[in-house]
Design an enzyme around this catalytic site. Structure first.
Site, mmCIF file in Angstrom:
data_model
loop_
_atom_site.group_PDB
_atom_site.id
_atom_site.type_symbol
_atom_site.label_atom_id
_atom_site.label_comp_id
_atom_site.label_asym_id
_atom_site.label_seq_id
_atom_site.Cartn_x
_atom_site.Cartn_y
_atom_site.Cartn_z
ATOM 1 N N SER A 1 0.857 -1.139 0.128
ATOM 2 C CA SER A 1 0.130 0.039 -0.020
ATOM 3 C C SER A 1 1.061 1.386 0.029
ATOM 4 O O SER A 1 1.988 1.182 0.608
ATOM 5 C CB SER A 1 -0.757 -0.046 1.160
ATOM 6 O OG SER A 1 -1.499 1.193 1.476
ATOM 7 N N TYR B 1 -2.908 -1.230 9.910
ATOM 8 C CA TYR B 1 -2.723 -1.443 8.601
ATOM 9 C C TYR B 1 -1.500 -0.945 8.056
ATOM 10 O O TYR B 1 -0.690 -1.488 7.264
ATOM 11 C CB TYR B 1 -3.956 -0.456 7.728
ATOM 12 C CG TYR B 1 -3.881 -0.767 6.301
ATOM 13 C CD1 TYR B 1 -4.465 -1.842 5.753
ATOM 14 C CD2 TYR B 1 -3.391 -0.061 5.230
ATOM 15 C CE1 TYR B 1 -4.577 -1.903 4.399
ATOM 16 C CE2 TYR B 1 -3.684 -0.053 4.209
ATOM 17 C CZ TYR B 1 -4.085 -0.888 3.554
ATOM 18 O OH TYR B 1 -4.099 -1.047 2.189
#
Length: 247
Positions: free
Chosen positions: A142, A156
């Protein structure tokens, strides 16, 4: 003309929908036979398998939750047994969670780390045992692994950053066998998990040099390049594909 992934077999975790399904279809278009995993969306997995088969490729969907390390290992081995080889692994399955450090429970932190990091390690270790020279391990990270522009994504961002270290270590360990390992860092991409018309979409577009969400096929195209012979000298590298949000 032979397709660039002709006679290759690819295994994609979380390949039943969204980005994973787009990757599966693109690799099939390029000539690979495909195995995907899914957790609960059996109908979506079946749709993806049928779409791949319409392209003239073989496909199988295997139920395997990334939280279950034994299931991930078994799924990789099952794909190898079915197709007789394994050339490409895409560690794609993931979750998104939002909690600040004062709210984040240890159990949730462990869950996210297990789904993203432990499962990627297990799949990579198992797949690498079946790969020969030219094997490819591609992990979906990401852009939030490199820049954390807002609060509430501790688990995350931490898990995706850990995948950078895993990728670089795999590149070192597997390089002598001419197996590459790379990581793709998507930004805002229009999927069920983060729709372009979602509540937080405008704020995401405001960060981007190209102020529009990417499409799953954009990510799939980059993954397909990294899976191909054209990328044979690229390993241990990260590729941010986020419309310039991290620029």
């Amino acid at each position: 003309m032979m397709s660039r992934l002709e006679n290759k077999v690819a295994f994609i975790t979380g390949g039943s929908r969204g980005m994973g399904a787009a990757i599966a279809l693109k690799l099939a278009e390029d000539g690979a036979d495909i195995a995907i995993t899914y957790t609960s969306a059996a109908s979506k997995a079946d749709e993806t398998v049928k779409a791949i088969e319409k392209l003239g490729r073989r496909a199988v969907a295997i139920k395997a939750d990334n939280l279950d390390a034994a299931a991930v290992e078994s799924a990789v081995n099952e794909a190898h047994t079915k197709f007789g080889r394994l050339d490409i692994l895409v560690n794609n399955a993931g979750v998104y969670t939002m909690d600040t450090v004062d709210q984040l429970e240890l159990a949730e932190f462990d869950r996210v780390m297990s789904i993203h990091v432990r499962a990627s390690f297990v799949a990579s270790k198992t797949a690498a045992a079946h790969m020969s020279a030219g094997g490819r391990i591609i992990t979906i990270g990401s852009n939030l692994a490199e820049i954390v522009p807002f609060s509430g994504i501790l688990a995350y961002a931490t898990s995706k950053a850990a995948l950078i270290g895993l990728t670089k270590a795999l590149a070192r360990d597997l390089g002598p066998r001419e197996i590459t390992a790379n990581i793709v860092h998507p930004g805002s991409t229009d999927t069920d998990m983060n729709p372009a018309n979602g509540d937080h979409a405008d704020g995401q577009r405001a960060r981007m040099a190209i102020p529009k969400f990417g499409e799953a096929r954009d990510i799939a195209g980059l993954v397909a390049f990294l899976a191909s012979e054209e990328s044979r000298f690229i390993t241990g590298s990260g590729f941010v594909i986020d419309g310039g949000a991290n620029a």
